[in-house]
Design a protein around this motif. Structure first.
Motif, short mmCIF file in Angstrom:
data_model
loop_
_atom_site.label_atom_id
_atom_site.label_comp_id
_atom_site.label_asym_id
_atom_site.label_seq_id
_atom_site.Cartn_x
_atom_site.Cartn_y
_atom_site.Cartn_z
N THR A 8 17.25 -42.40 45.58
CA THR A 8 17.76 -41.74 46.78
C THR A 8 17.15 -40.37 47.03
N VAL A 9 16.34 -39.85 46.13
CA VAL A 9 15.77 -38.51 46.27
C VAL A 9 14.35 -38.61 46.83
N PRO A 10 14.10 -37.95 47.97
CA PRO A 10 12.75 -38.00 48.54
C PRO A 10 11.71 -37.36 47.62
N ASP A 11 10.50 -37.87 47.67
CA ASP A 11 9.35 -37.33 46.94
C ASP A 11 9.34 -37.60 45.44
N ILE A 12 10.39 -38.17 44.87
CA ILE A 12 10.36 -38.54 43.46
C ILE A 12 9.88 -39.98 43.39
N PRO A 13 8.76 -40.23 42.70
CA PRO A 13 8.20 -41.58 42.65
C PRO A 13 9.20 -42.61 42.13
N ASN A 14 9.18 -43.77 42.75
CA ASN A 14 10.00 -44.89 42.30
C ASN A 14 9.18 -46.18 42.25
N ALA A 15 7.85 -46.05 42.45
CA ALA A 15 6.97 -47.22 42.46
C ALA A 15 5.65 -46.89 41.77
N PHE A 16 5.08 -47.90 41.14
CA PHE A 16 3.78 -47.78 40.48
C PHE A 16 2.86 -48.84 41.07
N LEU A 17 1.69 -48.43 41.55
CA LEU A 17 0.73 -49.34 42.16
C LEU A 17 -0.23 -49.86 41.10
N ARG A 18 -0.36 -51.18 41.04
CA ARG A 18 -1.22 -51.80 40.03
C ARG A 18 -2.20 -52.76 40.70
N GLY A 19 -3.44 -52.77 40.18
CA GLY A 19 -4.41 -53.75 40.62
C GLY A 19 -5.41 -53.27 41.64
N ILE A 20 -5.18 -52.13 42.25
CA ILE A 20 -6.11 -51.61 43.24
C ILE A 20 -7.28 -50.93 42.51
N PRO A 21 -8.50 -51.05 43.02
CA PRO A 21 -9.62 -50.36 42.38
C PRO A 21 -9.36 -48.85 42.27
N THR A 22 -9.59 -48.30 41.10
CA THR A 22 -9.30 -46.89 40.87
C THR A 22 -10.10 -45.97 41.78
N SER A 23 -11.24 -46.41 42.27
CA SER A 23 -12.05 -45.57 43.15
C SER A 23 -11.34 -45.28 44.47
N LEU A 24 -10.32 -46.07 44.81
CA LEU A 24 -9.59 -45.85 46.06
C LEU A 24 -8.41 -44.90 45.91
N LEU A 25 -8.07 -44.55 44.67
CA LEU A 25 -6.91 -43.71 44.44
C LEU A 25 -7.31 -42.44 43.71
N ILE A 26 -6.69 -41.33 44.13
CA ILE A 26 -6.90 -40.08 43.42
C ILE A 26 -5.91 -40.03 42.25
N ASP A 27 -6.10 -39.08 41.33
CA ASP A 27 -5.20 -38.96 40.18
C ASP A 27 -3.75 -38.84 40.64
N GLY A 28 -2.90 -39.59 39.99
CA GLY A 28 -1.48 -39.54 40.30
C GLY A 28 -1.06 -40.36 41.50
N ALA A 29 -2.03 -40.91 42.24
CA ALA A 29 -1.69 -41.66 43.45
C ALA A 29 -1.11 -43.04 43.15
N ARG A 30 -1.16 -43.46 41.92
CA ARG A 30 -0.56 -44.76 41.56
C ARG A 30 0.96 -44.68 41.55
#
Length: 79
Positions: A8-30
């Motif tokens: 219920t708290v905005p901006d606190i991560p509640n999801a982890f992204l898996r399987g996407i090529p790392t070149s598309l994500l910056i550090d911490g973007a998972r």
């Protein structure tokens, strides 16, 4: 002060992204904040949308339990 629920708290991560090529994500973007934890997720990244589906699986990162979203495919934005 009361303990907060990460669902219920905005901006606190509640999801982890898996399987996407790392070149598309910056550090911490998972680690992401997702409003609809049980719905498919579509993220705009550059010139395309990356699509993810929620899994029943969770991971614990930094003491937080995050729902795992698995990458399924990309769609490109029409010009």
């Amino acid at each position: 002060m009361e303990a907060t629920d990460t669902e219920t708290v905005p901006d606190i991560p509640n999801a982890f992204l898996r399987g996407i090529p790392t070149s598309l994500l910056i550090d911490g973007a998972r680690e992401r904040r997702v409003d609809e934890i049980d719905e498919n997720l579509k993220l705009f990244m550059g010139n395309r949308h990356e699509h993810f589906r929620p899994l029943a699986e969770t991971v614990t990162i930094g003491g937080r339990e995050l729902r795992v979203f698995e990458w399924t495919h990309s769609t490109f934005v029409a010009e």
